[in-house]
Design a protein around this motif. Structure first.
Motif, PDB file in Angstrom:
ATOM      1  N   UNK A  70       0.896  -1.159  -0.046  1.00 57.88           N
ATOM      2  CA  UNK A  70       0.105  -0.016   0.022  1.00 57.88           C
ATOM      3  C   UNK A  70       0.840   1.097  -0.135  1.00 57.88           C
ATOM      4  N   UNK A  71       2.106   1.179  -0.037  1.00 53.62           N
ATOM      5  CA  UNK A  71       2.990   2.257  -0.054  1.00 53.62           C
ATOM      6  C   UNK A  71       3.387   2.716  -1.380  1.00 53.62           C
ATOM      7  N   UNK A  72       3.788   4.020  -1.727  1.00 52.20           N
ATOM      8  CA  UNK A  72       4.202   4.458  -2.677  1.00 52.20           C
ATOM      9  C   UNK A  72       5.477   3.812  -3.152  1.00 52.20           C
ATOM     10  N   UNK A  73       5.811   3.731  -4.282  1.00 51.71           N
ATOM     11  CA  UNK A  73       7.102   2.860  -4.803  1.00 51.71           C
ATOM     12  C   UNK A  73       8.440   3.268  -3.892  1.00 51.71           C
ATOM     13  N   UNK A  74       8.607   4.589  -3.756  1.00 49.54           N
ATOM     14  CA  UNK A  74       9.860   5.075  -3.186  1.00 49.54           C
ATOM     15  C   UNK A  74       9.869   4.529  -1.639  1.00 49.54           C
ATOM     16  N   UNK A  75       8.776   4.710  -1.013  1.00 53.87           N
ATOM     17  CA  UNK A  75       8.556   4.308   0.519  1.00 53.87           C
ATOM     18  C   UNK A  75       8.684   2.630   0.495  1.00 53.87           C
ATOM     19  N   UNK A  76       8.137   1.929  -0.426  1.00 50.75           N
ATOM     20  CA  UNK A  76       8.040   0.599  -0.397  1.00 50.75           C
ATOM     21  C   UNK A  76       9.768   0.224  -0.367  1.00 50.75           C
ATOM     22  N   UNK A  77      10.547   0.656  -1.438  1.00 56.36           N
ATOM     23  CA  UNK A  77      11.838   0.475  -1.538  1.00 56.36           C
ATOM     24  C   UNK A  77      12.787   0.500  -0.011  1.00 56.36           C
ATOM     25  N   UNK A  78      12.279   1.828   0.542  1.00 54.53           N
ATOM     26  CA  UNK A  78      13.100   2.144   1.554  1.00 54.53           C
ATOM     27  C   UNK A  78      12.793   1.083   2.901  1.00 54.53           C
ATOM     28  N   UNK A  96      14.305  -4.946  -4.876  1.00 57.89           N
ATOM     29  CA  UNK A  96      13.131  -3.658  -4.877  1.00 57.89           C
ATOM     30  C   UNK A  96      12.752  -3.319  -6.278  1.00 57.89           C
ATOM     31  N   UNK A  97      13.753  -3.461  -7.135  1.00 53.81           N
ATOM     32  CA  UNK A  97      13.351  -3.048  -8.517  1.00 53.81           C
ATOM     33  C   UNK A  97      12.582  -4.128  -9.002  1.00 53.81           C
ATOM     34  N   UNK A  98      12.584  -5.501  -8.940  1.00 46.25           N
ATOM     35  CA  UNK A  98      11.676  -6.506  -9.466  1.00 46.25           C
ATOM     36  C   UNK A  98      10.459  -6.339  -8.749  1.00 46.25           C
ATOM     37  N   UNK A  99      10.351  -5.906  -7.277  1.00 44.13           N
ATOM     38  CA  UNK A  99       8.950  -5.622  -6.716  1.00 44.13           C
ATOM     39  C   UNK A  99       8.204  -4.553  -7.496  1.00 44.13           C
ATOM     40  N   UNK A 100       8.845  -3.329  -7.755  1.00 45.34           N
ATOM     41  CA  UNK A 100       8.335  -2.363  -8.408  1.00 45.34           C
ATOM     42  C   UNK A 100       7.818  -2.557  -9.708  1.00 45.34           C
ATOM     43  N   UNK A 101       8.490  -3.636 -10.425  1.00 47.73           N
ATOM     44  CA  UNK A 101       8.022  -3.941 -11.760  1.00 47.73           C
ATOM     45  C   UNK A 101       7.113  -5.141 -11.642  1.00 47.73           C
TER      46      UNK A 101
END
Length: 105
Positions: A70-78, A96-101
């Motif tokens: 539920x977090x924005x991508x940047x916060x999820x990566x952090x 993290x990259x794979x998660x975003x994609x």
């Protein structure tokens, strides 16, 4: 729409895991047939299933996965960068990259 069995095969997740993710609110079916009680999933849910699968493989608890998704991508990566486990390195930038994609591997 796909039955839970078909979605399970396409997502690479067991039916048992899908039922657990439904019960936890992570991946509810797109529809439930009222006559048969069959759970029906859409192709659009495959991306979310892949993200859940990736985070589970990284050792993330189900309760935390819901927060991360539920977090924005940047916060999820952090958040992923802080999610180290004892005796393991925290998930790296690649994960993290794979998660975003939406790519599990």
């Amino acid at each position: 729409m796909m039955t839970i069995g078909e979605f399970s095969r396409r997502a690479g997740l067991s039916v048992k895991a899908l039922r657990l993710y439904e019960a936890s609110g992570l991946l509810p079916p797109a529809d439930v047939d009222t006559a048969s009680s069959y759970r029906l999933y859409s192709a659009g849910q495959l991306d979310r299933a892949a993200r859940i699968s990736l985070l589970r493989r990284l050792g993330m608890p189900i309760a935390v996965i819901g927060e991360v998704l539920n977090l924005p991508d940047a916060e999820a990566v952090q958040r992923l960068g802080r999610a180290g486990r004892p005796h393991h390195h925290p998930p790296g930038a690649r994960a993290a990259y794979r998660l975003r994609r939406g790519h599990p591997g």
